[in-house]
Scaffold this motif. Structure first.
Motif, PDB file in Angstrom:
ATOM      1  N   GLU A  79      12.055   0.820  -0.859  1.00 23.02           N
ATOM      2  CA  GLU A  79      11.318   0.066   0.156  1.00 23.02           C
ATOM      3  C   GLU A  79      12.116  -1.124   0.679  1.00 23.02           C
ATOM      4  N   TYR A  80      12.858  -1.770  -0.200  1.00 25.76           N
ATOM      5  CA  TYR A  80      13.610  -2.963   0.196  1.00 25.76           C
ATOM      6  C   TYR A  80      15.071  -2.684   0.511  1.00 25.76           C
ATOM      7  N   THR A  81      15.602  -1.597  -0.025  1.00 30.26           N
ATOM      8  CA  THR A  81      17.020  -1.302   0.189  1.00 30.26           C
ATOM      9  C   THR A  81      17.254  -0.210   1.218  1.00 30.26           C
TER      10      THR A  81
END
Length: 98
Positions: A79-81
């Motif tokens: 989700e963040y990377t």
């Protein structure tokens, strides 16, 4: 309804995360519409051809008859990377010599 996608040197990989999972299910059943692809765009990641082939060879993609690609190896997306292009991590053939 006919539509035309813009030619690009990149290929789109759809990520079946969150609401994208339901949209990908509709794509798998054969639904094709401008509205569906517009909504799927939020869950699509563009990758260059060499990265696309690496994901495909690593078994990370499901290719549909129309050429659409769906990420099936969820460990390659965070989700963040975002989408990892490090496909050689944790993929390969392991042999035991017992």
């Amino acid at each position: 309804m006919a539509f035309h996608l813009i030619d690009s040197p990149a290929r789109t990989v759809y990520i079946p995360e969150g609401d994208g999972g339901e949209l990908v299910k509709r794509l798998r059943t054969g639904e094709r519409s401008r509205a569906l692809f517009r909504r799927l765009g939020r869950y699509g990641v563009s990758v260059y051809e060499n990265h696309f082939r690496a994901l495909e060879q690593a078994g990370g993609l499901e290719l549909l008859e129309d050429g659409s690609a769906i990420l099936i190896n969820s460990s390659l997306y965070g989700e963040y990377t975002g989408l990892s292009l490090e496909t050689d991590l944790e993929t390969g053939l392991f042999t035991s010599y017992d």
